[in-house]
Enzyme design. Sequence first.
Site, short mmCIF file in Angstrom:
data_model
loop_
_atom_site.label_atom_id
_atom_site.label_comp_id
_atom_site.label_asym_id
_atom_site.label_seq_id
_atom_site.Cartn_x
_atom_site.Cartn_y
_atom_site.Cartn_z
N GLU A 105 -34.55 -26.39 32.70
CA GLU A 105 -35.29 -27.95 33.64
C GLU A 105 -34.29 -29.11 32.62
OE1 GLU A 105 -35.82 -29.63 35.80
OE2 GLU A 105 -38.23 -29.30 36.30
N ASP A 106 -34.19 -30.39 33.25
CA ASP A 106 -34.13 -31.03 32.16
C ASP A 106 -35.50 -32.31 31.91
OD1 ASP A 106 -34.96 -32.30 34.84
OD2 ASP A 106 -33.85 -33.78 35.04
N ASP A 109 -42.68 -33.34 33.34
CA ASP A 109 -42.85 -34.45 32.95
C ASP A 109 -44.83 -33.74 34.14
OD1 ASP A 109 -43.25 -37.36 33.36
OD2 ASP A 109 -42.47 -37.50 35.40
N PHE A 160 -38.60 -43.55 31.48
CA PHE A 160 -38.03 -43.55 31.85
C PHE A 160 -36.87 -43.28 31.02
CE2 PHE A 160 -35.81 -42.71 35.84
CZ PHE A 160 -36.49 -41.62 36.94
N ARG A 173 -26.59 -39.33 36.20
CA ARG A 173 -26.02 -38.67 35.52
C ARG A 173 -25.34 -38.25 34.74
NH1 ARG A 173 -29.98 -36.04 38.64
NH2 ARG A 173 -30.55 -35.80 40.69
P1 IMP Z 1 -42.85 -32.79 37.20
O1 IMP Z 1 -42.82 -33.75 36.96
O2 IMP Z 1 -42.23 -32.58 35.67
O3 IMP Z 1 -42.90 -31.70 38.57
O4 IMP Z 1 -40.76 -33.34 37.08
C1 IMP Z 1 -40.03 -33.53 38.65
C2 IMP Z 1 -38.83 -34.11 37.65
O5 IMP Z 1 -38.82 -35.86 37.57
C3 IMP Z 1 -37.97 -33.59 36.50
O6 IMP Z 1 -37.24 -32.17 36.97
C4 IMP Z 1 -36.94 -34.66 36.43
O7 IMP Z 1 -35.61 -34.24 37.75
C5 IMP Z 1 -38.14 -35.74 36.90
N1 IMP Z 1 -38.09 -36.79 35.79
C6 IMP Z 1 -39.14 -36.76 34.99
N2 IMP Z 1 -39.33 -37.11 34.29
C7 IMP Z 1 -38.05 -38.29 34.46
C8 IMP Z 1 -36.99 -39.36 33.57
O8 IMP Z 1 -37.97 -39.58 32.84
N3 IMP Z 1 -35.93 -39.61 34.50
C9 IMP Z 1 -35.54 -39.15 35.17
N4 IMP Z 1 -36.43 -38.20 36.11
C10 IMP Z 1 -37.07 -38.11 35.74
MG MG Z 2 -34.72 -35.78 39.15
#
Ligand code: IMP
Ligand code: MG
Length: 188
Positions: A105-106, A109, A160, A173
Amino acid sequence: MRRRTTKAQGIDRVLFSEAELHTMVERLAGEIAETYRDIGEPPVLLGVLNGSVLFISDLMRALPIPCDVDFVAVQSYQGERSTGDARLRLQPKIPLTGRHVLVVEDILDTGVTLRYLCSEFLPQQKPASIRVCTLLDKPSRRRPGVFAADYTGAEVPDVFVVGYGLDLNEEYRDLPYIGVLRAPEHKE
Ligand code: IMP
Ligand code: MG
């Protein structure tokens, strides 16, 4: 829609340079290899699209053990439900039953995406094991009860970030580094 005319347009500062990302990926690859060398079977690296593409391709290259690779796409909803919700938009092609799956995963969050993958979708495939590798972790944003990743590149504060696969509305990206946007750019 306004588009960038230079790659770095709108970036306030670099959080992780190309060199720092390279070092981070090498370290993660070493940690991952130790685990799967002991297990004795190549893992399936399961990238979460689209954010993980640059990271997973560098990770595969850096990994000193063999691995397979596949992808999933997950749409997450952060609506009224306090826990958030997610669903699968793209199925992996490799049968995962009996395989050692490493979700790549990138950024971790709120954790909604990974909780869905690791607690709902993947267990149904009956893999031999499920682990998670995330490049970045924003622990301050985590929903209660959501686990930590097995391998983490770096923790980031609640800002962010974009670049190296991470986007703002599909932009940025393509940056080879990870940066923070100038304040007015970012409307989540
Ligand atoms: P989750 O909230 O952990 O489900 O994260 C879902 C997705 O939100 C991640 O896989 C990212 O693609 C995106 N995301 C969360 N925080 C950031 C950020 O700071 N920059 C860019 N994408 C983000
Ligand atoms: Mg994203």
